[in-house]
Design a protein around this motif. Sequence first.
Motif, PDB file in Angstrom:
ATOM      1  N   LEU A  39       0.826  -1.201   0.000  1.00  0.00           N
ATOM      2  CA  LEU A  39       0.000   0.000   0.000  1.00  0.00           C
ATOM      3  C   LEU A  39       0.864   1.255   0.000  1.00  0.00           C
ATOM      4  O   LEU A  39       1.999   1.253   0.469  1.00  0.00           O
ATOM      5  N   MET A  40       0.287   2.328  -0.522  1.00  0.00           N
ATOM      6  CA  MET A  40       0.950   3.630  -0.545  1.00  0.00           C
ATOM      7  C   MET A  40       0.390   4.499   0.575  1.00  0.00           C
ATOM      8  O   MET A  40      -0.829   4.591   0.758  1.00  0.00           O
ATOM      9  N   VAL A  41       1.301   5.143   1.325  1.00  0.00           N
ATOM     10  CA  VAL A  41       0.920   5.944   2.495  1.00  0.00           C
ATOM     11  C   VAL A  41       1.645   7.275   2.425  1.00  0.00           C
ATOM     12  O   VAL A  41       2.830   7.331   2.063  1.00  0.00           O
ATOM     13  N   ASP A  42       0.971   8.372   2.799  1.00  0.00           N
ATOM     14  CA  ASP A  42       1.628   9.674   2.898  1.00  0.00           C
ATOM     15  C   ASP A  42       2.780   9.582   3.892  1.00  0.00           C
ATOM     16  O   ASP A  42       2.631   9.036   4.988  1.00  0.00           O
ATOM     17  N   VAL A  43       3.923  10.151   3.517  1.00  0.00           N
ATOM     18  CA  VAL A  43       5.143   9.939   4.294  1.00  0.00           C
ATOM     19  C   VAL A  43       5.352  11.001   5.371  1.00  0.00           C
ATOM     20  O   VAL A  43       6.354  10.969   6.087  1.00  0.00           O
ATOM     21  N   HIS A  50       9.215   8.531   8.029  1.00  0.00           N
ATOM     22  CA  HIS A  50      10.538   9.041   7.656  1.00  0.00           C
ATOM     23  C   HIS A  50      11.624   8.094   8.154  1.00  0.00           C
ATOM     24  O   HIS A  50      12.591   7.807   7.442  1.00  0.00           O
ATOM     25  N   GLU A  51      11.469   7.601   9.375  1.00  0.00           N
ATOM     26  CA  GLU A  51      12.443   6.667   9.939  1.00  0.00           C
ATOM     27  C   GLU A  51      12.448   5.360   9.156  1.00  0.00           C
ATOM     28  O   GLU A  51      13.504   4.776   8.885  1.00  0.00           O
ATOM     29  N   TYR A  52      11.272   4.886   8.782  1.00  0.00           N
ATOM     30  CA  TYR A  52      11.147   3.651   7.988  1.00  0.00           C
ATOM     31  C   TYR A  52      11.885   3.800   6.658  1.00  0.00           C
ATOM     32  O   TYR A  52      12.630   2.906   6.237  1.00  0.00           O
ATOM     33  N   ALA A  53      11.714   4.931   5.995  1.00  0.00           N
ATOM     34  CA  ALA A  53      12.398   5.173   4.727  1.00  0.00           C
ATOM     35  C   ALA A  53      13.905   5.284   4.928  1.00  0.00           C
ATOM     36  O   ALA A  53      14.696   4.775   4.124  1.00  0.00           O
ATOM     37  N   ARG A  54      14.310   5.933   6.028  1.00  0.00           N
ATOM     38  CA  ARG A  54      15.740   6.158   6.272  1.00  0.00           C
ATOM     39  C   ARG A  54      16.486   4.866   6.582  1.00  0.00           C
ATOM     40  O   ARG A  54      17.668   4.725   6.271  1.00  0.00           O
ATOM     41  N   THR A  55      15.814   3.906   7.204  1.00  0.00           N
ATOM     42  CA  THR A  55      16.493   2.698   7.678  1.00  0.00           C
ATOM     43  C   THR A  55      16.269   1.496   6.763  1.00  0.00           C
ATOM     44  O   THR A  55      16.298   0.362   7.208  1.00  0.00           O
ATOM     45  N   GLY A  56      16.008   1.750   5.495  1.00  0.00           N
ATOM     46  CA  GLY A  56      15.969   0.631   4.561  1.00  0.00           C
ATOM     47  C   GLY A  56      14.682   0.472   3.789  1.00  0.00           C
ATOM     48  O   GLY A  56      14.594  -0.352   2.876  1.00  0.00           O
ATOM     49  N   GLY A  57      13.663   1.225   4.159  1.00  0.00           N
ATOM     50  CA  GLY A  57      12.431   1.177   3.377  1.00  0.00           C
ATOM     51  C   GLY A  57      12.605   1.948   2.079  1.00  0.00           C
ATOM     52  O   GLY A  57      13.602   2.643   1.879  1.00  0.00           O
ATOM     53  N   PRO A  58      11.660   1.844   1.168  1.00  0.00           N
ATOM     54  CA  PRO A  58      11.758   2.590  -0.095  1.00  0.00           C
ATOM     55  C   PRO A  58      11.614   4.085   0.137  1.00  0.00           C
ATOM     56  O   PRO A  58      10.994   4.517   1.111  1.00  0.00           O
ATOM     57  N   GLY A  59      12.185   4.859  -0.739  1.00  0.00           N
ATOM     58  CA  GLY A  59      12.068   6.306  -0.626  1.00  0.00           C
ATOM     59  C   GLY A  59      10.706   6.791  -1.084  1.00  0.00           C
ATOM     60  O   GLY A  59       9.956   6.063  -1.734  1.00  0.00           O
ATOM     61  N   PRO A  60      10.373   8.035  -0.749  1.00  0.00           N
ATOM     62  CA  PRO A  60       9.080   8.593  -1.162  1.00  0.00           C
ATOM     63  C   PRO A  60       8.967   8.710  -2.678  1.00  0.00           C
ATOM     64  O   PRO A  60       9.947   8.940  -3.375  1.00  0.00           O
ATOM     65  N   GLU A  61       7.742   8.529  -3.174  1.00  0.00           N
ATOM     66  CA  GLU A  61       7.450   8.746  -4.587  1.00  0.00           C
ATOM     67  C   GLU A  61       7.282  10.251  -4.840  1.00  0.00           C
ATOM     68  O   GLU A  61       7.297  11.064  -3.921  1.00  0.00           O
ATOM     69  N   ASP A  74       4.717  11.849  -5.520  1.00  0.00           N
ATOM     70  CA  ASP A  74       3.504  12.425  -4.918  1.00  0.00           C
ATOM     71  C   ASP A  74       3.587  12.499  -3.391  1.00  0.00           C
ATOM     72  O   ASP A  74       2.595  12.817  -2.728  1.00  0.00           O
ATOM     73  N   GLY A  75       4.766  12.209  -2.820  1.00  0.00           N
ATOM     74  CA  GLY A  75       4.932  12.315  -1.376  1.00  0.00           C
ATOM     75  C   GLY A  75       4.497  11.089  -0.603  1.00  0.00           C
ATOM     76  O   GLY A  75       4.499  11.099   0.625  1.00  0.00           O
ATOM     77  N   ARG A  76       4.125  10.020  -1.312  1.00  0.00           N
ATOM     78  CA  ARG A  76       3.726   8.794  -0.624  1.00  0.00           C
ATOM     79  C   ARG A  76       4.872   7.785  -0.643  1.00  0.00           C
ATOM     80  O   ARG A  76       5.777   7.876  -1.463  1.00  0.00           O
ATOM     81  N   ILE A  77       4.802   6.832   0.264  1.00  0.00           N
ATOM     82  CA  ILE A  77       5.804   5.784   0.364  1.00  0.00           C
ATOM     83  C   ILE A  77       5.107   4.435   0.295  1.00  0.00           C
ATOM     84  O   ILE A  77       3.970   4.291   0.753  1.00  0.00           O
ATOM     85  N   GLN A  78       5.784   3.465  -0.296  1.00  0.00           N
ATOM     86  CA  GLN A  78       5.207   2.129  -0.420  1.00  0.00           C
ATOM     87  C   GLN A  78       5.553   1.297   0.807  1.00  0.00           C
ATOM     88  O   GLN A  78       6.710   1.221   1.210  1.00  0.00           O
TER      89      GLN A  78
END
Length: 200
Positions: free
Chosen positions: A70-74, A80-91, A93-97
């Motif tokens: 699912l895509m969620v507003d970041v 932000h922590e999830y993206a920084r520690t190995g999750g995918p970066g924001p798209e 449109d500002g959402r993250i998978q």
Amino acid sequence: MYGYDIYLRPRNVARALANLAELAPPARAVPPLEITLPGGDRLVLPFTSHFKSDPVDCSTSGALELDTSLMVDVDDAALHEYARTGGPGPEADGRIQIGYIYATIRFESLLHPGYTSVECWAATSGMSRLFARSANVRKVFTDLTADSGGVCCLFDTGDGAPEQVCWLNGEPTQETVSGPRFPDLRALVAAWSDPSSEHP
């Protein structure tokens, strides 16, 4: 693992799955999945079932298993922590998978046979922490409950700890089971709208 459980009337299942599909990432490397629901409704979803894209006929089965992302507003700290520690970066449109999320649709829920449950479980411990900490992830599931005509959304830690009631009969809430208002799940179910009612 942690998850969000949505409870709704069976006639709203197709709507809930269509709403869930709208949250899927825009690019998919696998074919769409054709689903036939118990009432005969047919849907094409951007997910897999048991990691396969073969058509699934639920007309004689009690449950449907989906593998989703699912895509969620970041714009909250946990994402932000999830993206920084190995999750995918924001798209763009500002959402993250976030995914995989395992979705189990029980056409007769374990809590009440007059309701269907959509149980969305985090696939990893890191995602479980995200489910617990992110206000935006919680909002995705409470919005999904509202948009799908659901009566209740629970945050479930799956370990016997008190479950958190996030949405109840059209309103966001912060209750627990077991708590003063709902000493057990039976008391919570008793507060749901009548499943035979014609109103969503």
